[in-house]
Design a protein around this motif. Structure first.
Motif, PDB file in Angstrom:
ATOM      1  N   ALA A 109      41.841  43.381  47.712  1.00 35.23           N
ATOM      2  CA  ALA A 109      42.089  44.192  49.087  1.00 35.23           C
ATOM      3  C   ALA A 109      43.466  44.526  49.271  1.00 35.23           C
ATOM      4  CB  ALA A 109      41.850  43.109  50.096  1.00 35.23           C
ATOM      5  N   PRO A 110      43.838  45.375  49.951  1.00 40.78           N
ATOM      6  CA  PRO A 110      45.371  45.652  50.316  1.00 40.78           C
ATOM      7  C   PRO A 110      45.839  44.269  50.830  1.00 40.78           C
ATOM      8  CG  PRO A 110      43.859  47.282  51.187  1.00 40.78           C
ATOM      9  CD  PRO A 110      43.120  46.387  50.657  1.00 40.78           C
ATOM     10  N   GLU A 111      47.337  44.224  50.567  1.00 44.69           N
ATOM     11  CA  GLU A 111      48.114  43.269  50.916  1.00 44.69           C
ATOM     12  C   GLU A 111      48.343  43.005  52.488  1.00 44.69           C
ATOM     13  OE1 GLU A 111      49.356  40.613  49.032  1.00 44.69           O
ATOM     14  OE2 GLU A 111      48.203  41.353  47.046  1.00 44.69           O
ATOM     15  N   ARG A 112      48.219  44.078  53.015  1.00 42.53           N
ATOM     16  CA  ARG A 112      48.400  44.196  54.582  1.00 42.53           C
ATOM     17  C   ARG A 112      47.272  44.420  55.588  1.00 42.53           C
ATOM     18  NH1 ARG A 112      49.391  49.315  52.721  1.00 42.53           N
ATOM     19  NH2 ARG A 112      48.442  50.747  53.951  1.00 42.53           N
ATOM     20  N   PRO A 113      47.230  43.543  56.662  1.00 41.53           N
ATOM     21  CA  PRO A 113      46.083  43.640  57.772  1.00 41.53           C
ATOM     22  C   PRO A 113      45.923  45.090  58.134  1.00 41.53           C
ATOM     23  CG  PRO A 113      47.251  42.098  58.025  1.00 41.53           C
ATOM     24  CD  PRO A 113      48.113  42.505  57.133  1.00 41.53           C
ATOM     25  N   GLY A 114      44.567  45.504  58.248  1.00 36.64           N
ATOM     26  CA  GLY A 114      44.272  46.794  59.053  1.00 36.64           C
ATOM     27  C   GLY A 114      42.809  46.753  58.623  1.00 36.64           C
ATOM     28  N   THR A 115      42.218  48.064  59.030  1.00 42.27           N
ATOM     29  CA  THR A 115      40.983  48.762  58.466  1.00 42.27           C
ATOM     30  C   THR A 115      41.310  49.817  57.578  1.00 42.27           C
ATOM     31  OG1 THR A 115      40.228  48.379  60.792  1.00 42.27           O
ATOM     32  CG2 THR A 115      39.248  49.704  59.447  1.00 42.27           C
ATOM     33  N   PHE A 116      40.575  49.648  56.602  1.00 42.15           N
ATOM     34  CA  PHE A 116      40.873  50.743  55.226  1.00 42.15           C
ATOM     35  C   PHE A 116      39.353  51.179  54.880  1.00 42.15           C
ATOM     36  CE2 PHE A 116      44.069  47.500  55.444  1.00 42.15           C
ATOM     37  CZ  PHE A 116      45.409  48.215  55.200  1.00 42.15           C
ATOM     38  N   HIS A 117      39.398  52.107  54.178  1.00 41.54           N
ATOM     39  CA  HIS A 117      38.109  52.719  53.532  1.00 41.54           C
ATOM     40  C   HIS A 117      38.082  52.511  52.173  1.00 41.54           C
ATOM     41  CE1 HIS A 117      35.378  56.091  52.184  1.00 41.54           C
ATOM     42  NE2 HIS A 117      34.851  55.764  53.064  1.00 41.54           N
ATOM     43  N   ILE A 118      37.219  51.963  51.299  1.00 43.30           N
ATOM     44  CA  ILE A 118      37.281  51.813  50.084  1.00 43.30           C
ATOM     45  C   ILE A 118      35.886  52.642  49.454  1.00 43.30           C
ATOM     46  CG2 ILE A 118      35.551  49.772  50.039  1.00 43.30           C
ATOM     47  CD1 ILE A 118      37.261  48.955  47.855  1.00 43.30           C
ATOM     48  N   GLN A 119      35.897  53.158  48.239  1.00 43.37           N
ATOM     49  CA  GLN A 119      35.065  53.952  47.700  1.00 43.37           C
ATOM     50  C   GLN A 119      34.767  53.243  46.378  1.00 43.37           C
ATOM     51  OE1 GLN A 119      35.752  58.135  46.649  1.00 43.37           O
ATOM     52  NE2 GLN A 119      33.838  58.629  47.139  1.00 43.37           N
ATOM     53  N   ILE A 120      33.816  52.957  45.757  1.00 37.63           N
ATOM     54  CA  ILE A 120      33.539  52.828  44.479  1.00 37.63           C
ATOM     55  C   ILE A 120      32.737  54.183  43.799  1.00 37.63           C
ATOM     56  CG2 ILE A 120      32.478  51.207  42.854  1.00 37.63           C
ATOM     57  CD1 ILE A 120      34.284  49.705  44.509  1.00 37.63           C
ATOM     58  N   THR A 121      33.479  54.576  42.734  1.00 37.20           N
ATOM     59  CA  THR A 121      33.089  55.694  42.202  1.00 37.20           C
ATOM     60  C   THR A 121      33.314  55.507  40.569  1.00 37.20           C
ATOM     61  OG1 THR A 121      33.136  58.249  42.076  1.00 37.20           O
ATOM     62  CG2 THR A 121      35.303  57.007  42.674  1.00 37.20           C
ATOM     63  N   LEU A 122      33.007  56.656  39.944  1.00 32.78           N
ATOM     64  CA  LEU A 122      33.415  56.672  38.537  1.00 32.78           C
ATOM     65  C   LEU A 122      34.725  57.820  38.300  1.00 32.78           C
ATOM     66  CD1 LEU A 122      29.945  57.041  36.784  1.00 32.78           C
ATOM     67  CD2 LEU A 122      31.572  55.122  37.172  1.00 32.78           C
ATOM     68  N   LEU A 123      35.366  57.189  37.409  1.00 32.01           N
ATOM     69  CA  LEU A 123      36.531  57.981  36.952  1.00 32.01           C
ATOM     70  C   LEU A 123      36.577  58.335  35.519  1.00 32.01           C
ATOM     71  CD1 LEU A 123      39.430  58.996  37.349  1.00 32.01           C
ATOM     72  CD2 LEU A 123      40.347  56.724  36.953  1.00 32.01           C
TER      73      LEU A 123
END
Length: 160
Positions: A109-123
């Protein structure tokens, strides 16, 4: 070649090389057991189910290996978060056309509080994010909360 014929699959190649994937081979479907709430900096193992919808064998090897990867974004601007590391997890084994892989990967997770969008994909390293071609990947909102240590579970998620 006979095994592919028997399975009714027409691969674009008959071996896994790590060569750059052609655009028609960049189609995958990813489903994840996704945490909705995490603590700042928490590391969480998640189950990932990947289905190869393209015509090439996906492999974490060669000059341009394919990895499961995370992309954290600001939900308002959609810009990638510059202070969050993109984690890469090698595929546990090659995934042939039409094949599936069930594996685990780590989210941080990001180190700071908040609402974030995460994506799991292939690179595909040094080539492209497969989600830029076809977005049948796992993505969702994660709320990062700091509760002073109360309610944090051992896996870094927050109890309700």
């Amino acid at each position: 070649a006979r095994a592919f014929d028997e399975a009714g699959v027409k691969p674009s190649g008959l071996w896994a090389t790590g060569a750059p994937l052609a655009i028609p081979d960049c189609h995958v479907e990813i489903v994840v057991d996704n945490p909705m709430v995490m603590a700042p900096g928490a590391r969480v193992q998640v189950a990932v189910r990947l289905r190869n919808l393209g015509g090439a064998i996906l492999v974490s090897g060669g000059a341009h290996p394919v990895f499961l990867a995370t992309r954290w974004r600001d939900p308002e601007t959609t810009a990638e978060l510059p202070d969050v590391v993109t984690l890469r997890s090698p595929l546990a084994r090659p995934v042939p056309p039409g094949g599936t892989l069930v594996d685990e990967m780590t989210l941080v997770a990001p180190e700071r509080p908040g609402t974030f969008h995460i994506q799991i994909t292939l690179l595909q390293e040094r080539i492209r994010w497969l989600s830029d071609v076809d977005d049948r990947t796992a993505h969702w909102a994660v709320v990062v909360v700091s509760d002073g240590g109360d309610g944090l579970l051992p896996d870094g998620t927050v109890s309700a």
